[in-house]
Design a protein around this motif. Structure first.
Motif, PDB file in Angstrom:
ATOM      1  N   LEU A 177      46.290  30.361  41.474  1.00 15.54           N
ATOM      2  CA  LEU A 177      47.642  30.909  41.613  1.00 15.54           C
ATOM      3  C   LEU A 177      47.966  31.284  43.055  1.00 15.54           C
ATOM      4  O   LEU A 177      49.028  31.838  43.332  1.00 15.54           O
ATOM      5  CB  LEU A 177      47.789  32.135  40.700  1.00 15.54           C
ATOM      6  CG  LEU A 177      47.784  31.837  39.192  1.00 15.54           C
ATOM      7  CD1 LEU A 177      47.640  33.129  38.386  1.00 15.54           C
ATOM      8  CD2 LEU A 177      49.068  31.106  38.797  1.00 15.54           C
ATOM      9  N   GLY A 178      47.018  31.014  43.974  1.00 11.56           N
ATOM     10  CA  GLY A 178      47.252  31.277  45.386  1.00 11.56           C
ATOM     11  C   GLY A 178      47.076  32.720  45.784  1.00 11.56           C
ATOM     12  O   GLY A 178      47.452  33.118  46.894  1.00 11.56           O
ATOM     13  N   ARG A 179      46.499  33.513  44.926  1.00  9.99           N
ATOM     14  CA  ARG A 179      46.347  34.946  45.204  1.00  9.99           C
ATOM     15  C   ARG A 179      44.926  35.185  45.730  1.00  9.99           C
ATOM     16  O   ARG A 179      44.052  35.740  45.071  1.00  9.99           O
ATOM     17  CB  ARG A 179      46.636  35.745  43.943  1.00  9.99           C
ATOM     18  CG  ARG A 179      48.093  35.590  43.509  1.00  9.99           C
ATOM     19  CD  ARG A 179      48.340  35.891  42.038  1.00  9.99           C
ATOM     20  NE  ARG A 179      48.011  37.261  41.670  1.00  9.99           N
ATOM     21  CZ  ARG A 179      48.201  37.761  40.453  1.00  9.99           C
ATOM     22  NH1 ARG A 179      48.743  36.989  39.519  1.00  9.99           N
ATOM     23  NH2 ARG A 179      47.874  39.004  40.182  1.00  9.99           N
ATOM     24  N   TRP A 180      44.716  34.719  46.962  1.00 11.67           N
ATOM     25  CA  TRP A 180      43.355  34.638  47.499  1.00 11.67           C
ATOM     26  C   TRP A 180      42.751  36.001  47.836  1.00 11.67           C
ATOM     27  O   TRP A 180      41.533  36.195  47.715  1.00 11.67           O
ATOM     28  CB  TRP A 180      43.336  33.742  48.727  1.00 11.67           C
ATOM     29  CG  TRP A 180      43.563  32.318  48.338  1.00 11.67           C
ATOM     30  CD1 TRP A 180      44.692  31.581  48.502  1.00 11.67           C
ATOM     31  CD2 TRP A 180      42.623  31.473  47.664  1.00 11.67           C
ATOM     32  NE1 TRP A 180      44.536  30.325  47.985  1.00 11.67           N
ATOM     33  CE2 TRP A 180      43.267  30.228  47.464  1.00 11.67           C
ATOM     34  CE3 TRP A 180      41.325  31.636  47.214  1.00 11.67           C
ATOM     35  CZ2 TRP A 180      42.641  29.163  46.834  1.00 11.67           C
ATOM     36  CZ3 TRP A 180      40.698  30.579  46.584  1.00 11.67           C
ATOM     37  CH2 TRP A 180      41.350  29.361  46.397  1.00 11.67           C
ATOM     38  N   ALA A 181      43.578  36.944  48.231  1.00 11.43           N
ATOM     39  CA  ALA A 181      43.035  38.273  48.523  1.00 11.43           C
ATOM     40  C   ALA A 181      42.470  38.906  47.251  1.00 11.43           C
ATOM     41  O   ALA A 181      41.375  39.491  47.252  1.00 11.43           O
ATOM     42  CB  ALA A 181      44.112  39.163  49.135  1.00 11.43           C
ATOM     43  N   GLY A 182      43.220  38.773  46.143  1.00 13.33           N
ATOM     44  CA  GLY A 182      42.718  39.289  44.868  1.00 13.33           C
ATOM     45  C   GLY A 182      41.479  38.552  44.419  1.00 13.33           C
ATOM     46  O   GLY A 182      40.528  39.154  43.898  1.00 13.33           O
ATOM     47  N   ALA A 183      41.471  37.224  44.627  1.00  6.39           N
ATOM     48  CA  ALA A 183      40.296  36.439  44.241  1.00  6.39           C
ATOM     49  C   ALA A 183      39.078  36.877  45.042  1.00  6.39           C
ATOM     50  O   ALA A 183      37.972  36.997  44.500  1.00  6.39           O
ATOM     51  CB  ALA A 183      40.567  34.952  44.445  1.00  6.39           C
ATOM     52  N   LEU A 184      39.263  37.118  46.342  1.00  7.05           N
ATOM     53  CA  LEU A 184      38.137  37.530  47.189  1.00  7.05           C
ATOM     54  C   LEU A 184      37.533  38.836  46.681  1.00  7.05           C
ATOM     55  O   LEU A 184      36.303  38.978  46.608  1.00  7.05           O
ATOM     56  CB  LEU A 184      38.610  37.700  48.636  1.00  7.05           C
ATOM     57  CG  LEU A 184      37.560  38.271  49.609  1.00  7.05           C
ATOM     58  CD1 LEU A 184      36.361  37.339  49.703  1.00  7.05           C
ATOM     59  CD2 LEU A 184      38.191  38.507  50.976  1.00  7.05           C
ATOM     60  N   ALA A 185      38.386  39.786  46.313  1.00  6.56           N
ATOM     61  CA  ALA A 185      37.872  41.080  45.842  1.00  6.56           C
ATOM     62  C   ALA A 185      37.024  40.904  44.587  1.00  6.56           C
ATOM     63  O   ALA A 185      35.959  41.520  44.441  1.00  6.56           O
ATOM     64  CB  ALA A 185      39.042  42.032  45.573  1.00  6.56           C
ATOM     65  N   VAL A 186      37.476  40.040  43.672  1.00  5.07           N
ATOM     66  CA  VAL A 186      36.724  39.851  42.424  1.00  5.07           C
ATOM     67  C   VAL A 186      35.431  39.084  42.686  1.00  5.07           C
ATOM     68  O   VAL A 186      34.365  39.431  42.167  1.00  5.07           O
ATOM     69  CB  VAL A 186      37.590  39.126  41.379  1.00  5.07           C
ATOM     70  CG1 VAL A 186      36.781  38.902  40.095  1.00  5.07           C
ATOM     71  CG2 VAL A 186      38.839  39.932  41.073  1.00  5.07           C
ATOM     72  N   TYR A 187      35.499  38.000  43.493  1.00  6.99           N
ATOM     73  CA  TYR A 187      34.279  37.257  43.816  1.00  6.99           C
ATOM     74  C   TYR A 187      33.238  38.173  44.473  1.00  6.99           C
ATOM     75  O   TYR A 187      32.040  38.094  44.180  1.00  6.99           O
ATOM     76  CB  TYR A 187      34.592  36.102  44.759  1.00  6.99           C
ATOM     77  CG  TYR A 187      35.101  34.853  44.070  1.00  6.99           C
ATOM     78  CD1 TYR A 187      34.407  34.277  43.014  1.00  6.99           C
ATOM     79  CD2 TYR A 187      36.267  34.228  44.511  1.00  6.99           C
ATOM     80  CE1 TYR A 187      34.873  33.126  42.399  1.00  6.99           C
ATOM     81  CE2 TYR A 187      36.730  33.078  43.902  1.00  6.99           C
ATOM     82  CZ  TYR A 187      36.034  32.524  42.844  1.00  6.99           C
ATOM     83  OH  TYR A 187      36.489  31.387  42.239  1.00  6.99           O
ATOM     84  N   ARG A 188      33.707  39.042  45.368  1.00  7.77           N
ATOM     85  CA  ARG A 188      32.778  39.946  46.052  1.00  7.77           C
ATOM     86  C   ARG A 188      32.168  40.949  45.069  1.00  7.77           C
ATOM     87  O   ARG A 188      30.972  41.254  45.131  1.00  7.77           O
ATOM     88  CB  ARG A 188      33.511  40.669  47.177  1.00  7.77           C
ATOM     89  CG  ARG A 188      32.620  41.550  48.034  1.00  7.77           C
ATOM     90  CD  ARG A 188      33.355  41.954  49.303  1.00  7.77           C
ATOM     91  NE  ARG A 188      33.451  40.843  50.248  1.00  7.77           N
ATOM     92  CZ  ARG A 188      34.281  40.826  51.319  1.00  7.77           C
ATOM     93  NH1 ARG A 188      35.084  41.855  51.535  1.00  7.77           N
ATOM     94  NH2 ARG A 188      34.293  39.787  52.119  1.00  7.77           N
ATOM     95  N   GLU A 189      32.988  41.453  44.130  1.00  6.11           N
ATOM     96  CA  GLU A 189      32.477  42.370  43.109  1.00  6.11           C
ATOM     97  C   GLU A 189      31.383  41.699  42.276  1.00  6.11           C
ATOM     98  O   GLU A 189      30.328  42.286  42.007  1.00  6.11           O
ATOM     99  CB  GLU A 189      33.627  42.816  42.193  1.00  6.11           C
ATOM    100  CG  GLU A 189      33.180  43.730  41.062  1.00  6.11           C
ATOM    101  CD  GLU A 189      34.296  43.992  40.057  1.00  6.11           C
ATOM    102  OE1 GLU A 189      34.010  44.658  39.045  1.00  6.11           O
ATOM    103  OE2 GLU A 189      35.437  43.523  40.265  1.00  6.11           O
ATOM    104  N   VAL A 190      31.631  40.450  41.880  1.00  2.00           N
ATOM    105  CA  VAL A 190      30.644  39.716  41.081  1.00  2.00           C
ATOM    106  C   VAL A 190      29.376  39.480  41.899  1.00  2.00           C
ATOM    107  O   VAL A 190      28.251  39.665  41.409  1.00  2.00           O
ATOM    108  CB  VAL A 190      31.237  38.388  40.585  1.00  2.00           C
ATOM    109  CG1 VAL A 190      30.155  37.524  39.933  1.00  2.00           C
ATOM    110  CG2 VAL A 190      32.381  38.647  39.609  1.00  2.00           C
TER     111      VAL A 190
END
Length: 765
Positions: free
Chosen positions: A699-712
């Motif tokens: 969905l192009g929401r890369w900042a949100g994706a980065l936060a979740v990938y980092r949490e995982v």
């Protein structure tokens, strides 16, 4: 066995495929699923009402005359529970005096139920009232009630060993409760639950009498006769006479009759006829419907169904004793046969991997019947008479009982004690002593003590090989179990070597189509898959499937299990079309044998959905996964791991179809439930969170994706370590997100650190 970790995308924008599932059935709390909650009752607001600021109701799993059963979470202790909600009949609602009396009686009955502490009785944790609704908080059981089991079997009678096992456990529980002065009054298949580990529990103590107070009774006539459950009512209940513990024994006889024949003793057209049958008509002998039923079992059932309470067994302990005597007689008879070990010698294996279905051949060693002397090169047995050996057999049977109800530590200790005594009176190399050690090793395996189990199985195999011969059935059984434990310990190469040696010996001694040979070949195929040798795994699995089809039939459950292994190997080889056909065939066969809603049937359909996804047939996969989500929710509940696995796969399919908003919503809900039920660091929880990041990326929401990938990635590093492949994959996802955000320097640094960990071991960030 899981079909393995799916290949991960090279870029975090691409959605993952979920792991291919295993073939297990996660059962629900006893009680029939319902279409949904009644909005006029407390605790039904979306399954999320909080009772007494502690119990969060999540899902309605059963409804009956007495009220409703909810799957709930005890938020104070973080444990899942079942909450039974009861409510007075509408004619009394609003009567303050009646309500006060009812509440006091409810507290009295609930205290009685909560005071019962026995492994065969459902635990009552708490009770109270909430906005006029009375409730009990009980343990959440993983199993099926006997009514469901009979319905699942399409009303076919249960196997005799299962009937005996259930009967003995129920009788033991009744002996305890009757000793406490508590009579159940409504014993029936729906109130007896068999857990997935074989343990049996009775539920709803005290509720039958309370039901009369609340008003949940019906009347057949105007005579004032209270109506219970007609198929299981004792004659004294029907006549409104005094009821004592022997009424429960009559109801137990009705239950056993139904388990033994598939129908209750008086299965007539209307309630009145049923009650007249109980009161005035002698039941048809069970063996007239099922001739192979043992005469002793029929005699016990008919004794329990005596019209006069004085003619029945006088207490549940007597019933339990008769059942134990039946089993002990069978054990003793088997012990006296020179050509086989006692039946309990194979009753507690680690599973199908070690179960033998053949009769033992005479041992190639210097022994007589198990009640006689045994001499070896190293020991001289102490003389022991038949009575002493029968007593040891009875204690061994008691150890087996402990294992059947999941008390593996106690079972291990008792098996070990009996073995020590057998070794004293018969010698350490006597077959019965070795068989007891074999069962003790099985208990160790069940307790997760694989290293100890392996050492004991290895020792047993060495002694049996020396005394009985290297190719004797019992020697090979112990070696097979040792191979199984090696696999559990991750020592797959050693397991492969042992399986291959046992297989060669089995083929040489009993032939390629012997059930034990085929079981060994199946396990060899599984282990080859663990070694990554997919082509060889496919070859061995195909041979095992063909052999089991010849020996057992195409729809036998063991045959179908091996056919699943064939399908798994096909998938590992990239032959997804062939794997799809294989899984569909298994699902159809299981539907015929087990039913369309059985967990194993649904597991095979899930695998077919994965194959559809791999073949790019995402629309078909989406439809299949939607059906599976509905079926799993209906049978196991919305928070069950298999339900969530199906929802996870549905979200992936939605992403493959470009429906990323829906995929994101599905992933968030699945991850939230997993975090609440399984915990934030559980691998499935983290896999669900990664799907959130995948959808955010698309969905192009890369900042949100980065936060979740980092949490995982951080969670995986804490739990698995910095160098674990899953941690490294998550760090790579994180680096790709940094690239998308234009943070190239950070991305390159992270890529270098991932490469260093993968090549040279872990290092600190």
């Amino acid at each position: 066995m899981a079909l393995g970790q799916a290949a991960q995308p090279e870029h975090p924008q691409e959605p993952d495929h979920p792991d291919l599932s295993g073939h297990s059935d996660h059962s629900q709390h006893a009680g029939r699923p319902d279409s949904g909650p009644d909005p006029h009752r407390a605790g039904t607001s979306g399954g999320g009402t909080l009772i007494q600021n502690r119990y969060r109701l999540h899902e309605l799993v059963g409804r009956g005359g007495m009220g409703e059963v909810w799957r709930a979470l005890d938020e104070s202790l973080g444990r899942r529970v079942a909450v039974k909600c009861l409510k007075p009949s509408t004619g009394h609602f609003g009567d303050a005096g009646f309500t006060r009396v009812l509440q006091e009686r409810f507290r009295r009955e609930a205290r009685v139920a909560a005071s019962l502490q026995h492994r065969g009785i459902t635990v009552v944790h708490d009770f109270g009232d909430h906005d006029g609704v009375l409730f009990l908080v009980m343990e959440l059981l993983d199993g099926r009630n006997l009514l469901q089991i009979l319905d699942d079997a399409q009303r076919h009678p249960l196997p005799v060993p299962d009937i005996s096992d259930i009967a003995e456990q129920v009788a033991a529980a009744l002996a305890y409760t009757h000793g406490q002065g508590v009579v159940h009054r409504d014993l029936k298949p729906a109130n007896i639950i068999r857990l997935t580990d074989g343990a049996v529990k009775i539920c709803d103590f005290g509720i039958a009498r309370l039901g009369h107070d609340i008003g949940f009774t019906s009347r057949l006539t105007g005579s004032g006769m209270a109506m219970g459950t007609p198929h299981y009512m004792s004659p004294e209940q029907i006549d409104a006479a005094e009821v004592d513990h022997r009424s429960d024994l009559y109801s137990l006889g009705c239950v056993l009759y139904e388990l033994a024949t598939g129908a209750p003793p008086f299965d007539l057209g209307d309630p009145w006829s049923i009650l007249v049958g109980h009161r005035d008509t002698a039941p048809e002998p069970p063996r007239s419907r099922r001739p192979e039923l043992p005469a002793e079992m029929e005699r016990l059932i008919l004794d329990l169904l005596a019209k006069d309470p004085e003619a029945r067994p006088q207490d549940a302990a007597d019933v339990c004793g008769r059942l134990k005597a039946m089993r002990a007689a069978g054990v003793a008879a088997a012990a006296r046969r020179p050509d086989r070990l006692p039946g309990w010698a194979r009753g507690l294996s680690t599973g199908s991997a070690a179960r033998s279905t053949r009769v033992h051949r005479p041992a190639a060693g210097p022994h007589h019947a198990l009640t006689g002397a045994w001499s070896t090169r190293t020991t001289t047995a102490v003389a022991a008479g038949p009575e002493a050996l029968d007593a040891l057999a009875a204690r061994q049977a008691e150890a087996a009982d402990l294992g059947r109800i999941g008390n593996w530590q106690q079972a291990y200790e008792l098996h070990s004690a009996v073995c020590a005594e057998r070794e004293r009176v018969q010698g350490p190399e006597h077959p019965a002593a070795l068989a007891g050690r074999y069962e003790a090793a099985g208990c160790l395996s069940r307790l997760g003590r694989a290293e100890e189990a392996l050492r004991l199985y290895t020792w047993i195999a060495e002694v049996r090989g020396r005394v009985l011969g290297p190719d004797h059935d019992d020697t090979l059984a112990a070696r097979h179990e040792a191979a199984y434990e090696l696999g559990r310990l991750g020592r797959h190469l050693e397991a492969h070597q042992e399986y291959a040696a046992v297989l060669a010996a089995r083929e040489r001694t009993v032939g390629a189509d012997d059930p034990d040979t085929l079981q060994c070949r199946h396990n060899l195929a599984v282990n080859l898959g663990r070694l990554g040798r997919a082509e060889e795994a496919y070859t061995e699995a195909a041979l095992a499937a063909a052999g089991r089809t010849r020996a057992l039939g195409p729809d036998d459950l063991d045959t179908l299990l091996t056919r699943c292994e064939v399908a798994y190997a096909l998938g590992r080889l990239g032959r997804w079309g062939d794997a799809l056909d294989a899984y569909r065939a298994v699902a159809e066969a299981r539907a015929r044998t087990l039913g369309a809603g059985h967990g194993d049937t649904l597991a095979a359909r899930y695998e077919a959905g994965i194959c559809l996804s791999r073949l790019g047939r995402s629309e078909e996969a989406r439809g299949l996964f939607e059906e599976l989500v509905a079926a799993r929710t209906r049978t196991s509940g919305s928070a069950d791991p298999e339900t969530l696995r199906a929802r996870h796969a549905l979200g992936v399919s939605l992403g493959l179809l470009g429906q990323w908003d829906r995929a994101l919503a599905e992933a968030r809900e699945v991850a939230a439930i997993r975090e609440r039920v399984l915990g934030p660091a559980d691998p499935d929880t983290l896999a669900g969170k990664r799907e959130i990041a995948v959808a955010l990326g698309w969905l192009g929401r890369w900042a949100g994706a980065l936060a979740v990938y980092r949490e995982v990635a951080d969670a995986r590093e804490r739990v698995l370590g910095a160098a674990h492949p899953d941690t490294l994959m998550s760090r790579t996802d994180e680096a790709h997100c940094l690239e998308r955000l234009g943070r190239e320097d950070e991305a390159r640094a992270l890529h270098r650190r991932v490469a260093a960990r993968g090549g040279d071991g872990p290092e600190e960030l």
